[in-house]
Design an enzyme around this catalytic site. Structure first.
Site, PDB file in Angstrom:
ATOM      1  N   HIS A  40     -16.465 -22.449 -12.830  1.00  0.00           N
ATOM      2  CA  HIS A  40     -15.416 -22.152 -11.890  1.00  0.00           C
ATOM      3  C   HIS A  40     -15.773 -23.365 -10.697  1.00  0.00           C
ATOM      4  O   HIS A  40     -15.849 -22.969  -9.521  1.00  0.00           O
ATOM      5  CB  HIS A  40     -15.282 -20.910 -11.176  1.00  0.00           C
ATOM      6  CG  HIS A  40     -14.733 -19.888 -12.224  1.00  0.00           C
ATOM      7  ND1 HIS A  40     -14.835 -18.596 -12.143  1.00  0.00           N
ATOM      8  CD2 HIS A  40     -13.722 -20.075 -13.329  1.00  0.00           C
ATOM      9  CE1 HIS A  40     -14.271 -17.930 -13.098  1.00  0.00           C
ATOM     10  NE2 HIS A  40     -13.757 -18.928 -13.722  1.00  0.00           N
ATOM     11  N   HIS A  74     -19.515 -16.617 -19.367  1.00  0.00           N
ATOM     12  CA  HIS A  74     -18.816 -15.352 -19.119  1.00  0.00           C
ATOM     13  C   HIS A  74     -18.683 -14.499 -20.235  1.00  0.00           C
ATOM     14  O   HIS A  74     -18.653 -13.168 -19.987  1.00  0.00           O
ATOM     15  CB  HIS A  74     -17.383 -15.642 -18.440  1.00  0.00           C
ATOM     16  CG  HIS A  74     -17.452 -16.440 -17.196  1.00  0.00           C
ATOM     17  ND1 HIS A  74     -17.094 -17.731 -17.345  1.00  0.00           N
ATOM     18  CD2 HIS A  74     -17.554 -15.933 -15.893  1.00  0.00           C
ATOM     19  CE1 HIS A  74     -17.267 -18.101 -16.113  1.00  0.00           C
ATOM     20  NE2 HIS A  74     -17.155 -17.085 -15.259  1.00  0.00           N
ATOM     21  N   HIS A 128     -10.952 -10.492 -14.672  1.00  0.00           N
ATOM     22  CA  HIS A 128     -12.420 -11.782 -14.699  1.00  0.00           C
ATOM     23  C   HIS A 128     -12.663 -11.692 -16.083  1.00  0.00           C
ATOM     24  O   HIS A 128     -12.799 -11.062 -16.740  1.00  0.00           O
ATOM     25  CB  HIS A 128     -13.421 -11.218 -13.636  1.00  0.00           C
ATOM     26  CG  HIS A 128     -14.514 -12.076 -13.597  1.00  0.00           C
ATOM     27  ND1 HIS A 128     -15.417 -12.607 -14.456  1.00  0.00           N
ATOM     28  CD2 HIS A 128     -14.721 -13.051 -12.597  1.00  0.00           C
ATOM     29  CE1 HIS A 128     -16.272 -13.314 -14.130  1.00  0.00           C
ATOM     30  NE2 HIS A 128     -15.788 -13.764 -12.657  1.00  0.00           N
ATOM     31  N   GLU A 130     -15.452 -12.208 -17.385  1.00  0.00           N
ATOM     32  CA  GLU A 130     -16.669 -11.268 -18.011  1.00  0.00           C
ATOM     33  C   GLU A 130     -16.292  -9.942 -18.219  1.00  0.00           C
ATOM     34  O   GLU A 130     -16.506  -9.435 -19.132  1.00  0.00           O
ATOM     35  CB  GLU A 130     -17.730 -11.523 -16.971  1.00  0.00           C
ATOM     36  CG  GLU A 130     -18.860 -10.513 -17.521  1.00  0.00           C
ATOM     37  CD  GLU A 130     -20.040 -10.451 -16.286  1.00  0.00           C
ATOM     38  OE1 GLU A 130     -20.560  -9.099 -16.259  1.00  0.00           O
ATOM     39  OE2 GLU A 130     -20.333 -11.374 -15.590  1.00  0.00           O
ATOM     40  N   CYS A 197     -27.046  -9.285 -12.319  1.00  0.00           N
ATOM     41  CA  CYS A 197     -28.164 -10.168 -12.424  1.00  0.00           C
ATOM     42  C   CYS A 197     -28.921 -10.414 -11.334  1.00  0.00           C
ATOM     43  O   CYS A 197     -28.191 -10.921 -10.098  1.00  0.00           O
ATOM     44  CB  CYS A 197     -27.401 -11.318 -13.151  1.00  0.00           C
ATOM     45  SG  CYS A 197     -28.380 -12.705 -12.857  1.00  0.00           S
ATOM     46  N   ASN A 227     -17.884 -15.340  -7.430  1.00  0.00           N
ATOM     47  CA  ASN A 227     -19.316 -15.166  -6.759  1.00  0.00           C
ATOM     48  C   ASN A 227     -19.227 -16.123  -5.465  1.00  0.00           C
ATOM     49  O   ASN A 227     -19.925 -15.940  -4.443  1.00  0.00           O
ATOM     50  CB  ASN A 227     -20.215 -15.800  -7.663  1.00  0.00           C
ATOM     51  CG  ASN A 227     -21.476 -16.295  -7.208  1.00  0.00           C
ATOM     52  OD1 ASN A 227     -21.890 -17.490  -6.776  1.00  0.00           O
ATOM     53  ND2 ASN A 227     -22.449 -15.060  -7.062  1.00  0.00           N
TER      54      ASN A 227
END
Length: 299
Positions: A40, A74, A128, A130, A197, A227
Protein backbone atom coordinates in the site's frame (compact mmCIF):
# COMPACT_ATOMS: atom_id res chain seq x y z
CA UNK A 1 20.24 20.93 12.19
CA UNK A 2 19.74 17.20 12.48
CA UNK A 3 17.67 14.88 10.27
CA UNK A 4 17.14 11.32 11.42
CA UNK A 5 15.54 8.51 9.42
CA UNK A 6 13.97 5.99 11.77
CA UNK A 7 15.83 2.70 11.41
CA UNK A 8 12.80 0.86 12.78
CA UNK A 9 10.52 2.08 9.98
CA UNK A 10 10.13 0.63 6.53
CA UNK A 11 9.07 -2.68 5.08
CA UNK A 12 8.21 -5.51 7.43
CA UNK A 13 9.46 -9.02 6.69
CA UNK A 14 6.31 -10.03 4.80
CA UNK A 15 6.42 -7.06 2.45
CA UNK A 16 10.17 -7.41 1.86
CA UNK A 17 9.65 -11.07 0.98
CA UNK A 18 6.80 -10.32 -1.46
CA UNK A 19 8.75 -7.60 -3.25
CA UNK A 20 11.80 -9.86 -3.43
CA UNK A 21 9.74 -12.61 -5.09
CA UNK A 22 8.36 -10.09 -7.61
CA UNK A 23 11.82 -8.77 -8.45
CA UNK A 24 13.16 -12.31 -8.90
CA UNK A 25 10.40 -13.22 -11.37
CA UNK A 26 10.75 -9.97 -13.30
CA UNK A 27 14.54 -10.36 -13.48
CA UNK A 28 13.99 -13.70 -15.23
CA UNK A 29 12.00 -11.88 -17.88
CA UNK A 30 8.72 -13.55 -16.91
CA UNK A 31 5.42 -11.77 -17.46
CA UNK A 32 4.04 -11.24 -13.99
CA UNK A 33 0.72 -10.06 -12.61
CA UNK A 34 0.05 -9.08 -9.00
CA UNK A 35 -3.41 -9.54 -7.51
CA UNK A 36 -3.96 -6.14 -5.88
CA UNK A 37 -1.28 -3.58 -5.02
CA UNK A 38 1.77 -5.49 -3.86
CA UNK A 39 2.14 -2.93 -1.08
CA UNK A 40 0.00 0.00 0.00
CA UNK A 41 2.46 2.55 -1.26
CA UNK A 42 1.86 4.14 -4.66
CA UNK A 43 5.49 5.07 -5.23
CA UNK A 44 6.74 1.50 -4.70
CA UNK A 45 3.96 0.11 -6.87
CA UNK A 46 5.03 2.51 -9.65
CA UNK A 47 8.66 1.41 -9.32
CA UNK A 48 7.74 -2.25 -9.78
CA UNK A 49 5.32 -1.49 -12.60
CA UNK A 50 8.19 0.20 -14.44
CA UNK A 51 10.05 -3.11 -14.08
CA UNK A 52 7.10 -4.90 -15.72
CA UNK A 53 4.78 -5.89 -12.88
CA UNK A 54 1.11 -5.62 -13.84
CA UNK A 55 -1.40 -4.99 -11.06
CA UNK A 56 -4.85 -6.54 -11.52
CA UNK A 57 -8.04 -6.82 -9.48
CA UNK A 58 -10.08 -9.95 -8.75
CA UNK A 59 -12.37 -9.46 -11.74
CA UNK A 60 -9.38 -9.34 -14.09
CA UNK A 61 -7.84 -12.32 -12.29
CA UNK A 62 -10.89 -14.48 -12.98
CA UNK A 63 -10.53 -13.74 -16.70
CA UNK A 64 -6.84 -14.71 -16.85
CA UNK A 65 -5.60 -18.05 -18.19
CA UNK A 66 -2.11 -19.59 -18.40
CA UNK A 67 -0.44 -16.69 -16.58
CA UNK A 68 1.92 -16.05 -13.66
CA UNK A 69 0.25 -14.29 -10.74
CA UNK A 70 1.87 -13.18 -7.50
CA UNK A 71 -0.21 -13.21 -4.33
CA UNK A 72 0.91 -10.40 -2.01
CA UNK A 73 1.71 -10.68 1.70
CA UNK A 74 -1.90 -10.07 2.80
CA UNK A 75 -2.99 -13.54 1.66
CA UNK A 76 -6.04 -14.73 -0.26
CA UNK A 77 -9.13 -16.87 0.42
CA UNK A 78 -9.41 -20.47 -0.86
CA UNK A 79 -11.61 -19.30 -3.76
CA UNK A 80 -8.60 -17.53 -5.32
CA UNK A 81 -6.57 -20.75 -5.38
CA UNK A 82 -9.55 -22.64 -6.82
CA UNK A 83 -9.84 -20.10 -9.63
CA UNK A 84 -6.10 -20.40 -10.34
CA UNK A 85 -6.37 -24.18 -10.68
CA UNK A 86 -9.37 -23.89 -13.00
CA UNK A 87 -7.65 -21.30 -15.23
CA UNK A 88 -4.19 -22.92 -15.23
CA UNK A 89 -2.69 -19.90 -13.46
CA UNK A 90 0.75 -20.33 -11.93
CA UNK A 91 0.64 -18.84 -8.42
CA UNK A 92 3.75 -17.25 -6.91
CA UNK A 93 2.58 -17.26 -3.32
CA UNK A 94 4.07 -14.42 -1.27
CA UNK A 95 1.57 -14.68 1.59
CA UNK A 96 3.34 -13.61 4.78
CA UNK A 97 4.15 -16.72 6.86
CA UNK A 98 2.49 -15.07 9.89
CA UNK A 99 -0.72 -14.55 7.91
CA UNK A 100 -0.53 -18.05 6.42
CA UNK A 101 -0.23 -19.58 9.89
CA UNK A 102 -3.27 -17.58 11.02
CA UNK A 103 -5.28 -18.75 8.02
CA UNK A 104 -4.45 -22.35 8.86
CA UNK A 105 -5.51 -21.90 12.50
CA UNK A 106 -8.85 -20.39 11.54
CA UNK A 107 -9.44 -23.15 8.97
CA UNK A 108 -8.80 -25.82 11.63
CA UNK A 109 -11.14 -23.99 14.01
CA UNK A 110 -13.86 -23.94 11.38
CA UNK A 111 -13.40 -27.58 10.34
CA UNK A 112 -13.37 -28.79 13.96
CA UNK A 113 -16.97 -27.65 14.42
CA UNK A 114 -18.96 -29.29 11.58
CA UNK A 115 -22.29 -27.94 12.87
CA UNK A 116 -20.76 -24.45 13.22
CA UNK A 117 -22.24 -23.79 16.63
CA UNK A 118 -19.15 -21.81 17.63
CA UNK A 119 -18.85 -18.14 16.62
CA UNK A 120 -15.51 -17.45 14.95
CA UNK A 121 -14.75 -13.77 15.51
CA UNK A 122 -12.02 -11.78 13.74
CA UNK A 123 -10.87 -8.49 15.22
CA UNK A 124 -9.87 -6.60 12.09
CA UNK A 125 -10.72 -4.03 9.45
CA UNK A 126 -13.80 -5.02 7.47
CA UNK A 127 -12.96 -5.40 3.77
CA UNK A 128 -9.18 -5.40 4.32
CA UNK A 129 -7.36 -7.86 2.03
CA UNK A 130 -5.98 -9.89 4.93
CA UNK A 131 -9.37 -10.07 6.64
CA UNK A 132 -11.06 -11.21 3.42
CA UNK A 133 -8.55 -14.04 3.25
CA UNK A 134 -9.28 -14.99 6.85
CA UNK A 135 -13.05 -14.88 6.34
CA UNK A 136 -12.58 -17.16 3.35
CA UNK A 137 -11.27 -19.91 5.65
CA UNK A 138 -14.76 -20.03 7.20
CA UNK A 139 -16.75 -19.81 3.95
CA UNK A 140 -17.59 -16.23 4.90
CA UNK A 141 -19.26 -17.14 8.21
CA UNK A 142 -16.75 -15.42 10.52
CA UNK A 143 -17.92 -12.31 12.37
CA UNK A 144 -15.65 -9.30 11.85
CA UNK A 145 -15.50 -6.57 14.49
CA UNK A 146 -13.44 -3.42 14.03
CA UNK A 147 -13.91 -1.88 17.49
CA UNK A 148 -14.66 -3.14 20.98
CA UNK A 149 -18.14 -1.58 20.79
CA UNK A 150 -19.05 -3.98 17.97
CA UNK A 151 -18.50 -6.95 20.28
CA UNK A 152 -21.94 -6.20 21.72
CA UNK A 153 -23.55 -7.83 18.69
CA UNK A 154 -22.14 -11.26 19.60
CA UNK A 155 -24.33 -13.99 21.07
CA UNK A 156 -22.80 -14.49 24.50
CA UNK A 157 -24.82 -17.63 25.13
CA UNK A 158 -22.82 -19.43 22.40
CA UNK A 159 -19.15 -20.42 22.27
CA UNK A 160 -16.79 -17.78 20.88
CA UNK A 161 -13.33 -18.21 19.32
CA UNK A 162 -11.54 -14.88 18.82
CA UNK A 163 -8.65 -14.16 16.43
CA UNK A 164 -7.05 -10.93 15.25
CA UNK A 165 -5.84 -9.48 11.99
CA UNK A 166 -2.05 -9.53 12.29
CA UNK A 167 -1.62 -5.75 12.08
CA UNK A 168 -4.24 -4.64 14.64
CA UNK A 169 -3.22 -3.01 17.91
CA UNK A 170 -2.53 -5.11 20.99
CA UNK A 171 -4.40 -2.64 23.17
CA UNK A 172 -7.54 -2.87 21.06
CA UNK A 173 -7.39 -6.66 21.01
CA UNK A 174 -7.08 -6.80 24.79
CA UNK A 175 -10.11 -4.55 25.14
CA UNK A 176 -12.15 -6.93 22.99
CA UNK A 177 -10.94 -9.91 25.05
CA UNK A 178 -11.97 -8.23 28.31
CA UNK A 179 -15.37 -7.21 26.94
CA UNK A 180 -16.17 -10.77 25.88
CA UNK A 181 -14.91 -12.17 29.18
CA UNK A 182 -17.22 -9.83 31.07
CA UNK A 183 -20.30 -10.73 29.00
CA UNK A 184 -19.90 -14.42 28.12
CA UNK A 185 -22.38 -16.66 29.97
CA UNK A 186 -21.31 -19.47 32.28
CA UNK A 187 -22.62 -22.07 29.84
CA UNK A 188 -20.55 -20.79 26.88
CA UNK A 189 -16.84 -21.29 26.20
CA UNK A 190 -14.54 -18.43 25.16
CA UNK A 191 -11.12 -18.98 23.61
CA UNK A 192 -8.85 -16.41 22.01
CA UNK A 193 -5.56 -16.38 20.15
CA UNK A 194 -3.27 -13.36 20.12
CA UNK A 195 -2.28 -13.51 16.45
CA UNK A 196 -0.90 -9.98 16.17
CA UNK A 197 2.48 -9.69 14.47
CA UNK A 198 4.95 -8.40 17.05
CA UNK A 199 7.19 -6.89 14.36
CA UNK A 200 4.28 -4.56 13.59
CA UNK A 201 2.85 -4.16 17.10
CA UNK A 202 6.21 -3.22 18.61
CA UNK A 203 6.47 -0.29 16.21
CA UNK A 204 3.79 1.63 18.08
CA UNK A 205 5.75 2.35 21.28
CA UNK A 206 8.89 2.80 19.18
CA UNK A 207 7.26 5.35 16.86
CA UNK A 208 5.94 7.32 19.87
CA UNK A 209 9.46 7.55 21.32
CA UNK A 210 10.92 8.51 17.95
CA UNK A 211 8.34 11.28 17.35
CA UNK A 212 8.72 12.69 20.87
CA UNK A 213 12.44 13.37 20.52
CA UNK A 214 12.17 15.54 17.39
CA UNK A 215 10.81 19.02 16.74
CA UNK A 216 9.14 18.06 13.46
CA UNK A 217 8.20 14.61 12.18
CA UNK A 218 7.40 13.58 8.61
CA UNK A 219 5.56 10.29 8.45
CA UNK A 220 5.92 8.85 4.96
CA UNK A 221 3.03 6.64 4.01
CA UNK A 222 0.75 5.61 1.15
CA UNK A 223 -2.84 6.78 1.49
CA UNK A 224 -4.17 3.18 1.33
CA UNK A 225 -2.14 1.90 4.28
CA UNK A 226 -4.25 0.97 7.32
CA UNK A 227 -1.10 0.30 9.32
CA UNK A 228 0.16 3.74 8.31
CA UNK A 229 -2.89 5.55 9.62
CA UNK A 230 -2.58 3.79 12.97
CA UNK A 231 1.12 4.54 13.31
CA UNK A 232 0.66 8.15 12.24
CA UNK A 233 -1.92 8.54 14.98
CA UNK A 234 0.75 7.45 17.47
CA UNK A 235 3.13 10.04 15.99
CA UNK A 236 0.58 12.82 16.40
CA UNK A 237 -0.15 11.89 20.00
CA UNK A 238 3.55 12.17 20.80
CA UNK A 239 4.26 15.23 18.65
CA UNK A 240 1.67 17.64 17.25
CA UNK A 241 4.19 18.80 14.64
CA UNK A 242 3.80 15.51 12.77
CA UNK A 243 2.82 15.46 9.09
CA UNK A 244 1.69 12.51 6.97
CA UNK A 245 3.10 12.72 3.45
CA UNK A 246 3.04 10.40 0.45
CA UNK A 247 5.76 12.10 -1.61
CA UNK A 248 8.72 14.43 -0.93
CA UNK A 249 6.88 17.19 -2.84
CA UNK A 250 4.28 17.32 -0.05
CA UNK A 251 6.90 18.68 2.37
CA UNK A 252 6.37 22.44 2.46
CA UNK A 253 8.61 25.24 3.81
CA UNK A 254 5.95 26.17 6.38
CA UNK A 255 6.29 22.71 7.94
CA UNK A 256 9.77 23.73 9.07
CA UNK A 257 8.59 26.72 11.08
CA UNK A 258 7.99 25.91 14.73
CA UNK A 259 8.26 29.12 16.70
CA UNK A 260 10.65 31.99 17.17
CA UNK A 261 12.44 30.19 20.01
CA UNK A 262 13.97 27.58 17.69
CA UNK A 263 16.27 28.69 14.90
CA UNK A 264 15.80 26.71 11.72
CA UNK A 265 19.39 25.50 11.77
CA UNK A 266 18.77 24.03 15.26
CA UNK A 267 15.72 22.01 14.30
CA UNK A 268 15.62 18.28 14.87
CA UNK A 269 13.73 16.55 12.06
CA UNK A 270 12.50 12.96 12.22
CA UNK A 271 11.48 10.92 9.16
CA UNK A 272 9.65 7.64 9.68
CA UNK A 273 7.03 5.49 8.00
CA UNK A 274 4.75 2.47 7.90
CA UNK A 275 5.46 -1.20 7.25
CA UNK A 276 4.61 -0.41 3.60
CA UNK A 277 7.05 2.50 3.26
CA UNK A 278 10.24 1.88 1.24
CA UNK A 279 13.48 3.11 2.73
CA UNK A 280 14.44 4.81 -0.54
CA UNK A 281 11.34 7.02 -0.31
CA UNK A 282 12.23 8.14 3.21
CA UNK A 283 15.70 9.00 1.92
CA UNK A 284 14.19 11.15 -0.84
CA UNK A 285 12.16 12.95 1.82
CA UNK A 286 15.35 13.59 3.78
CA UNK A 287 16.89 15.11 0.64
CA UNK A 288 13.84 17.35 0.23
CA UNK A 289 14.10 18.57 3.82
CA UNK A 290 17.82 19.30 3.38
CA UNK A 291 17.06 21.27 0.22
CA UNK A 292 14.36 23.36 1.89
CA UNK A 293 16.43 24.03 5.00
CA UNK A 294 19.48 25.06 2.99
CA UNK A 295 17.32 27.46 1.00
CA UNK A 296 15.87 29.00 4.17
CA UNK A 297 19.26 29.38 5.83
CA UNK A 298 20.71 31.05 2.72
CA UNK A 299 17.87 33.58 2.71
Amino acid sequence: MTIEIDTGSGFCFGVTRAIGKAEEELARGHELYCLGDIVHNGREVERLEHMGLRTIDHKQFRMLHDANVLLRAHGEPPSTYACARANNINIIDATCPVVLHLQERIKREYDSDPQHKRQIVIYGKRGHAEVLGLEGQTNGTAIVIEHVEEAAKLDFSRDIALYSQTTKSLEGFRQVVEYIREHITDTANFTYADTICRQVANRMPHIRDFAARHDVVFFVCGHKSSNGRVLFGECQRANQQSYMIDTPAEIKPEHLVINSDIAIDNLSIGICGATSTPKWLMELCRDRVEQLMSSKIEH
